[in-house]
Design a protein around this motif. Structure first.
Motif, PDB file in Angstrom:
ATOM      1  N   ILE A  72     -11.805 -33.342  -8.298  1.00 12.25           N
ATOM      2  CA  ILE A  72     -13.211 -33.514  -9.055  1.00 12.25           C
ATOM      3  C   ILE A  72     -12.939 -33.999 -10.648  1.00 12.25           C
ATOM      4  N   THR A  73     -11.906 -33.312 -11.179  1.00  8.64           N
ATOM      5  CA  THR A  73     -11.759 -33.527 -12.646  1.00  8.64           C
ATOM      6  C   THR A  73     -10.864 -34.517 -12.786  1.00  8.64           C
ATOM      7  N   TYR A  80      -3.770 -41.104  -6.942  1.00  8.51           N
ATOM      8  CA  TYR A  80      -3.377 -39.649  -7.170  1.00  8.51           C
ATOM      9  C   TYR A  80      -4.772 -38.562  -6.742  1.00  8.51           C
ATOM     10  N   ARG A  81      -6.292 -39.125  -7.130  1.00 14.92           N
ATOM     11  CA  ARG A  81      -7.105 -38.447  -7.018  1.00 14.92           C
ATOM     12  C   ARG A  81      -7.382 -38.260  -5.567  1.00 14.92           C
ATOM     13  N   LEU A  86      -7.054 -35.039  -0.024  1.00 20.38           N
ATOM     14  CA  LEU A  86      -6.207 -34.902   1.261  1.00 20.38           C
ATOM     15  C   LEU A  86      -5.434 -33.643   1.257  1.00 20.38           C
ATOM     16  N   GLN A  87      -4.911 -33.386  -0.017  1.00 19.32           N
ATOM     17  CA  GLN A  87      -3.869 -32.119   0.191  1.00 19.32           C
ATOM     18  C   GLN A  87      -4.990 -30.740   0.215  1.00 19.32           C
ATOM     19  N   SER A  88      -5.966 -30.946  -0.606  1.00 20.14           N
ATOM     20  CA  SER A  88      -6.867 -29.622  -0.223  1.00 20.14           C
ATOM     21  C   SER A  88      -7.402 -29.656   1.208  1.00 20.14           C
ATOM     22  N   ASP A 133       4.353 -39.570   0.771  1.00 18.57           N
ATOM     23  CA  ASP A 133       4.844 -40.516  -0.279  1.00 18.57           C
ATOM     24  C   ASP A 133       4.030 -41.400  -1.120  1.00 18.57           C
ATOM     25  N   GLN A 134       2.699 -41.281  -0.902  1.00 14.08           N
ATOM     26  CA  GLN A 134       1.851 -42.061  -1.575  1.00 14.08           C
ATOM     27  C   GLN A 134       2.091 -42.050  -2.995  1.00 14.08           C
ATOM     28  N   GLY A 135       1.951 -43.275  -3.937  1.00 11.52           N
ATOM     29  CA  GLY A 135       2.134 -43.131  -5.444  1.00 11.52           C
ATOM     30  C   GLY A 135       3.446 -42.897  -5.785  1.00 11.52           C
TER      31      GLY A 135
END
Length: 292
Positions: A72-73, A80-81, A86-88, A133-135
Motif C-alpha cells: 500500500i505504502t 516491487y510493489r 503476491l508475497q502477502s 526472481d522478479q526485479g
C-alpha cells in the motif's frame, strides 16, 4: 526487495519446519512402512512440543500484514510493489493451512481433507515461484533463480502428496526442499546484502533500488562472472550437505529404533525362558506331593 534481516527471518521459518518434517516422516516410515501416510503437519505428544505450530499461527498473519502494508505504502518501481502483494498472498494462504490444521486438531467437528491442505500449500508455492526472481538480474537474478527452483520442487511435492498421501519419497523431497530453501535463503541474504561476504570486487545490493532490475554493484564484468560461478558452487555445496544430513538423520533414527527393538526382543526372550524353566519344575513338584 529484501534485506539480511528478512532473509534470516525466512531461514528461521523454513529450516526448523523442514527438519521437523524430516524427523517425523522418517519416524513414521520406520515404525510402519506399509501404513505410512503423509500429513500437512506432524503433531507430537505431549502438546507443548507443538509450540512451533502456534508460533506460526501468530507470526504468519503479522508477516502477511507487513507485506500488504508495504504494497500500500511503497512508492518505488511497480515491479516491487506487485511483489509485495503476491508475497502477502502466499503468507496468507500458508496461514489458512495452519489455521485448518489447528482447528482440525482441537475441534472434532471441523473436518478438512488433508489432500486439500497439500493443494493449498502447492498453490502458494507456485505463486511464490512466479515472483521469486522478479526485479533481479545478474548475480542476484541467478541467486533467486536457484531459490525459485527449490520452490518449484516444494510445489510439485505438495501436489503429488495431494494426489497420493502415501508417497514417502514425495514427503521426504518436500521436507528436504524446505531445509534447502532455509539454508539457501540465508546464503542469499549474506551473499547479496553483506559487504563482508559479497564477491570480490562487488558491493552489497541496495535495499531500495530505483529501477526494476536490482543487482550487486560489481566493478568489472570478470568480478560478476566470478560471482555467478561462486553462486553455482555454493548451491552444489548446500545440496551435498542437505543430502548428507538427510542420510544421517535416517541412519540415526533407524539405529535407535533397531536398538529399542533389540532390547525389547531380549526382554521378551528372557521372560519366555523364565516361564519355560518354571513349567519344567512343576512336574517335580507335583511328584513330591503325590508321594506324600
Amino acid at each position: 526487495m529484501g534485506s539480511l534481516a528478512t532473509h534470516f527471518s525466512a531461514f528461521l521459518f523454513l529450516f526448523p519446519i523442514g527438519i521437523r518434517r524430516l524427523l517425523s516422516s522418517f519416524s513414521l516410515y520406520l515404525k510402519s512402512p506399509h501404513l505410512f501416510r503423509s500429513q500437512p503437519w506432524h503433531l507430537s505428544q505431549p502438546a507443548w512440543k507443538n509450540i512451533d505450530l502456534y508460533v506460526l499461527l501468530i507470526a504468519l498473519p503479522i508477516a502477511a500484514f507487513s507485506e500488504f502494508f508495504w504494497f500500500i505504502t511503497f512508492s518505488g518501481h511497480p515491479t516491487y510493489r506487485f511483489t509485495f502483494f503476491l508475497q502477502s498472498s502466499v503468507l496468507f494462504l500458508l496461514w489458512v493451512v495452519i489455521i485448518s490444521v489447528v482447528l482440525h486438531v482441537n475441534f472434532d467437528f471441523f473436518a478438512v481433507q488433508e489432500n486439500l491442505l497439500f493443494l493449498f500449500a502447492g498453490i502458494s508455492f507456485l505463486i511464490e515461484y512466479s515472483i521469486t526472481d522478479q526485479g533481479y538480474t545478474g548475480l542476484a537474478g541467478r541467486t533467486y533463480e536457484l531459490l525459485g527452483a527449490l520452490t518449484l520442487v516444494s510445489a510439485a511435492s505438495c501436489i503429488v502428496l495431494s494426489i497420493k498421501p502415501t508417497a514417502f519419497f514425495a514427503d521426504v523431497v518436500l521436507s528436504m526442499s524446505l531445509v534447502f530453501k532455509g539454508t539457501w535463503v540465508l546464503q542469499a541474504g549474506l551473499y547479496l546484502f553483506s559487504d563482508a561476504i559479497a564477491p570480490k570486487g562487488c558491493h552489497k545490493m541496495p535495499l531500495l533500488p530505483v529501477d526494476g532490475k536490482s543487482d550487486l554493484d560489481c566493478v568489472l564484468e570478470e568480478d560478476r562472472l566470478r560471482g555467478v560461478a561462486l553462486i553455482d558452487l555454493l548451491f552444489i555445496v548446500h545440496a551435498i550437505m542437505i543430502f548428507i544430513l538427510n542420510f544421517l538423520l535416517f541412519g540415526v533414527l533407524s539405529y535407535k529404533r533397531n536398538l529399542r527393538a533389540s532390547g525389547a526382543g531380549n526382554l521378551l526372550t528372557a521372560e519366555i525362558e523364565s516361564e519355560s524353566m518354571l513349567m519344567r519344575s512343576l512336574p517335580d513338584f507335583e511328584i513330591e506331593i503325590s508321594q506324600v
